[in-house]
Design a protein around this motif. Structure first.
Motif, PDB file in Angstrom:
ATOM      1  N   ILE A   1       8.983  -6.741   1.399  1.00  0.00           N
ATOM      2  CA  ILE A   1       8.727  -5.751   2.448  1.00  0.00           C
ATOM      3  C   ILE A   1       8.706  -4.218   1.928  1.00  0.00           C
ATOM      4  N   THR A   2       9.254  -3.790   1.000  1.00  0.00           N
ATOM      5  CA  THR A   2       9.194  -2.472  -0.011  1.00  0.00           C
ATOM      6  C   THR A   2       7.825  -2.354  -0.324  1.00  0.00           C
ATOM      7  N   THR A   3       7.202  -3.437  -0.873  1.00  0.00           N
ATOM      8  CA  THR A   3       5.925  -3.332  -1.309  1.00  0.00           C
ATOM      9  C   THR A   3       4.949  -3.099  -0.401  1.00  0.00           C
ATOM     10  N   ALA A   4       4.943  -3.575   0.824  1.00  0.00           N
ATOM     11  CA  ALA A   4       4.155  -3.454   2.044  1.00  0.00           C
ATOM     12  C   ALA A   4       4.245  -1.960   2.556  1.00  0.00           C
ATOM     13  N   ILE A   5       5.566  -1.230   2.606  1.00  0.00           N
ATOM     14  CA  ILE A   5       5.754  -0.026   2.823  1.00  0.00           C
ATOM     15  C   ILE A   5       4.868   1.012   1.896  1.00  0.00           C
ATOM     16  N   GLY A   6       5.145   0.648   0.514  1.00  0.00           N
ATOM     17  CA  GLY A   6       4.758   1.420  -0.447  1.00  0.00           C
ATOM     18  C   GLY A   6       3.084   1.508  -0.501  1.00  0.00           C
ATOM     19  N   VAL A   7       2.524   0.182  -0.331  1.00  0.00           N
ATOM     20  CA  VAL A   7       0.924   0.506  -0.528  1.00  0.00           C
ATOM     21  C   VAL A   7       0.572   1.187   0.759  1.00  0.00           C
ATOM     22  N   MET A   8       1.111   0.808   1.914  1.00  0.00           N
ATOM     23  CA  MET A   8       0.403   1.643   3.077  1.00  0.00           C
ATOM     24  C   MET A   8       0.686   3.257   2.930  1.00  0.00           C
ATOM     25  N   ILE A   9       1.766   3.666   2.183  1.00  0.00           N
ATOM     26  CA  ILE A   9       1.749   5.023   2.021  1.00  0.00           C
ATOM     27  C   ILE A   9       0.489   5.454   1.034  1.00  0.00           C
ATOM     28  N   LEU A  10       0.529   4.649   0.032  1.00  0.00           N
ATOM     29  CA  LEU A  10      -0.804   4.815  -0.881  1.00  0.00           C
ATOM     30  C   LEU A  10      -1.946   4.997  -0.246  1.00  0.00           C
ATOM     31  N   VAL A  11      -2.465   3.979   0.677  1.00  0.00           N
ATOM     32  CA  VAL A  11      -3.434   4.270   1.817  1.00  0.00           C
ATOM     33  C   VAL A  11      -3.583   5.494   2.377  1.00  0.00           C
ATOM     34  N   ALA A  12      -2.437   5.718   3.023  1.00  0.00           N
ATOM     35  CA  ALA A  12      -2.444   7.131   3.851  1.00  0.00           C
ATOM     36  C   ALA A  12      -2.821   8.273   2.967  1.00  0.00           C
ATOM     37  N   SER A  13      -2.289   8.236   1.686  1.00  0.00           N
ATOM     38  CA  SER A  13      -2.473   9.388   0.920  1.00  0.00           C
ATOM     39  C   SER A  13      -4.171   9.470   0.544  1.00  0.00           C
ATOM     40  N   SER A  14      -4.693   8.549   0.686  1.00  0.00           N
ATOM     41  CA  SER A  14      -6.051   8.763   0.506  1.00  0.00           C
ATOM     42  C   SER A  14      -6.788   9.397   1.482  1.00  0.00           C
ATOM     43  N   PHE A  15      -6.189   9.372   2.971  1.00  0.00           N
ATOM     44  CA  PHE A  15      -7.025  10.256   3.834  1.00  0.00           C
ATOM     45  C   PHE A  15      -6.358  11.462   4.027  1.00  0.00           C
ATOM     46  N   THR A  16      -5.290  11.694   3.462  1.00  0.00           N
ATOM     47  CA  THR A  16      -4.681  12.994   3.817  1.00  0.00           C
ATOM     48  C   THR A  16      -4.974  13.850   2.575  1.00  0.00           C
ATOM     49  N   HIS A  17      -5.298  13.268   1.523  1.00  0.00           N
ATOM     50  CA  HIS A  17      -5.583  13.863   0.282  1.00  0.00           C
ATOM     51  C   HIS A  17      -4.218  14.613  -0.315  1.00  0.00           C
ATOM     52  N   SER A  18      -3.262  13.772  -0.020  1.00  0.00           N
ATOM     53  CA  SER A  18      -2.111  14.590  -0.223  1.00  0.00           C
ATOM     54  C   SER A  18      -1.245  13.994  -1.696  1.00  0.00           C
ATOM     55  N   LEU A  19      -1.355  14.958  -2.523  1.00  0.00           N
ATOM     56  CA  LEU A  19      -0.507  14.515  -3.736  1.00  0.00           C
ATOM     57  C   LEU A  19       0.788  14.164  -3.740  1.00  0.00           C
ATOM     58  N   THR A  20       1.627  14.714  -2.882  1.00  0.00           N
ATOM     59  CA  THR A  20       2.903  14.406  -2.553  1.00  0.00           C
ATOM     60  C   THR A  20       3.058  13.122  -2.086  1.00  0.00           C
ATOM     61  N   GLU A  21       2.053  12.719  -1.101  1.00  0.00           N
ATOM     62  CA  GLU A  21       2.180  11.294  -0.471  1.00  0.00           C
ATOM     63  C   GLU A  21       1.940  10.103  -1.437  1.00  0.00           C
ATOM     64  N   PHE A  22       1.049  10.513  -2.462  1.00  0.00           N
ATOM     65  CA  PHE A  22       0.524   9.523  -3.569  1.00  0.00           C
ATOM     66  C   PHE A  22       1.753   9.225  -4.696  1.00  0.00           C
ATOM     67  N   LEU A  23       2.651  10.358  -4.984  1.00  0.00           N
ATOM     68  CA  LEU A  23       3.594  10.212  -5.814  1.00  0.00           C
ATOM     69  C   LEU A  23       4.898   9.789  -4.998  1.00  0.00           C
ATOM     70  N   ILE A  24       5.013   9.797  -3.691  1.00  0.00           N
ATOM     71  CA  ILE A  24       5.853   9.032  -2.878  1.00  0.00           C
ATOM     72  C   ILE A  24       5.599   7.603  -3.017  1.00  0.00           C
ATOM     73  N   SER A  25       4.280   7.214  -2.700  1.00  0.00           N
ATOM     74  CA  SER A  25       3.984   5.841  -2.790  1.00  0.00           C
ATOM     75  C   SER A  25       4.339   5.138  -4.288  1.00  0.00           C
ATOM     76  N   MET A  26       4.204   5.996  -5.449  1.00  0.00           N
ATOM     77  CA  MET A  26       4.571   5.295  -6.565  1.00  0.00           C
ATOM     78  C   MET A  26       5.950   4.931  -6.748  1.00  0.00           C
ATOM     79  N   VAL A  27       6.876   5.845  -6.257  1.00  0.00           N
ATOM     80  CA  VAL A  27       8.363   5.659  -6.000  1.00  0.00           C
ATOM     81  C   VAL A  27       8.431   4.348  -5.260  1.00  0.00           C
ATOM     82  N   VAL A  28       7.841   4.239  -4.037  1.00  0.00           N
ATOM     83  CA  VAL A  28       8.224   3.056  -3.157  1.00  0.00           C
ATOM     84  C   VAL A  28       7.762   1.850  -3.813  1.00  0.00           C
ATOM     85  N   LEU A  29       6.425   1.906  -4.406  1.00  0.00           N
ATOM     86  CA  LEU A  29       5.933   0.801  -4.970  1.00  0.00           C
ATOM     87  C   LEU A  29       6.633   0.514  -6.461  1.00  0.00           C
TER      88      LEU A  29
END
Length: 410
Positions: A279-307
């Motif tokens: 479940i955690t992996t599913a959440i993390g990878v969706m945050i990573l996808v979202a960061s590519s649309f928002t161009h947010s480095l913060t979201e990208f780093l959050i995705s690395m934490v969750v993943l």
């Protein structure tokens, strides 16, 4: 000849396991430089990434049981020799052809030593704590990843010879680790018959546990295929970060979180870790996808934490489900079968992501990869819950319980 103590052997084996991800991820931050210097497509870069798991899988098909016949020490030394040669080719590579050959040799090397080294960690772990070795293996691989990407990112950004220097350092590390491995204990639980090429086998009664654990470890390699083959490109092209050191630090963050999570969950039921990790992996990878649309480095780093948390749970949980349940004489070949399936998944995923990135663009490759990995994570969660319920209903199942700790878990 003098031999290392049990405790020292455990740490040397852990160092070899750590080396497996260091060797695998060493070119990660370098891929954008290869792409620009050698005028490569994204497909070529992901093909270069995929050569490693393909070579590793072929070795596991033909020699996955080798350590059960010649011993952990000899198999580890053979693997380190191949990894040394492959890394040396990267260190002097003038073109993509050299890098492809180097990548193949590193895959061969890790294919030879990763199963025996993981088995050695279980065998040299403190008495009665065999399942704890899976968490230690997760920490080891995370350390290997963190050191590799931080060092590569810093050297690329701030040192001369950006595509070569980090590999020379890795060459030296392999030599040092090979020197310590020479003094690992000889013999052990080995078959006293002539070795022959044979597919890795699953011990009788381990079908459900093997399937569940292998899906967990395979999920971790699928995450690796997405992050390590495309992660630097995602950070640069979609998140708009130009600093290679920052790219490296994002992978270090992933590694630090993975290590911390592995230590935090080391006393958890391995099946529960797998279920939560999916479940955690599913959440993390969706945050990573979202960061590519928002161009947010913060979201990208959050995705690395969750993943990082999810990766740790599925990798250590997968090994924890299989390792302690496997008879010691079959442990190296069984773990090789796990890695065979996992790296076949990684190779297929990397090639697919690369083809999608070339034909439809990096963002849509990330979207497709993210959705598939999220679905994979939910499957792992379901399998872990089914296994836990099954083993609770029948405490006297055919799966071999090899120590008191496993009996308490069941």
């Amino acid at each position: 000849m003098a031999e290392l103590t049990r405790r020292s052997s455990f740490f040397v084996a852990a160092g070899v396991v750590a080396l497996s991800l260091w060797v695998s991820s060493a070119p990660t931050v370098t891929y954008p430089l290869y792409k620009s210097d050698w005028y490569l497509s994204t497909t070529a870069i992901t093909a270069l990434f995929a050569v490693y798991p393909l070579a590793l899988a072929l070795v596991l098909i033909g020699a996955g049981n080798l350590a059960d016949f010649i011993g952990r020490r000899r198999a580890i030394l053979l693997g380190l020799a191949a990894a040394f040669l492959g890394t040396l080719l990267f260190a002097i590579a003038p073109s993509i052809a050299w890098a492809f050959v180097g990548r193949a040799f590193t895959g061969i090397g890790v294919g030879l030593f990763v199963g025996p080294a993981t088995a050695a960690m279980i065998e040299y772990s403190p008495p009665g704590r065999a399942s704890w070795a899976s968490s230690a293996a997760t920490v080891a691989t995370s350390v290997g990843l963190g050191v590799s990407t931080a060092l590569s990112g810093a050297l690329i950004q701030y040192a001369p010879f950006p595509t070569h220097l980090s590999f020379w350092i890795l060459v030296a590390v392999i030599l040092v680790l090979g020197g310590f491995s020479w003094f690992l204990p000889r013999g052990g639980d080995i078959e006293h018959t002539a070795w022959r090429v044979s597919l890795p086998k699953i011990p009788r009664g381990l079908g459900a546990a093997f399937t569940t654990g292998t899906f967990g470890v395979s999920l971790s390699t699928a995450i690796g295929a997405l992050i390590f083959s495309l992660g630097a490109a995602i950070a640069k092209e979609l998140v708009n970060s130009e600093n290679a050191f920052v790219h490296g630090l994002s992978f270090v963050l992933f590694a630090i979180v993975s290590s911390a999570a592995a230590l935090a969950i080391r006393r958890f039921d391995s099946r529960a870790s797998l279920a939560a990790g999916g479940i955690t992996t599913a959440i993390g990878v969706m945050i990573l996808v979202a960061s590519s649309f928002t161009h947010s480095l913060t979201e990208f780093l959050i995705s690395m934490v969750v993943l990082g948390i999810g990766w740790s749970m599925v990798f250590s949980g997968g090994l924890g489900v299989i390792g302690p349940r496997t008879p010691s004489r079959q442990r190296a070949s069984t773990l090789s079968a796990v890695y065979l399936a996992a790296y076949a998944v990684q190779a297929g995923a990397a090639l697919t992501f690369g083809a999608l990135a070339t034909s439809h663009g990096l963002r849509w490759a990330l979207v497709a990869g993210g959705i598939s990995i999220a679905a994979f994570g939910l499957v792992v969660t379901a399998l872990a819950l089914v296994l836990r319920q099954r083993e609770r209903v029948d405490l006297h199942s055919e799966s071999p319980a090899v120590d008191n700790e496993l009996a308490r878990e069941l």
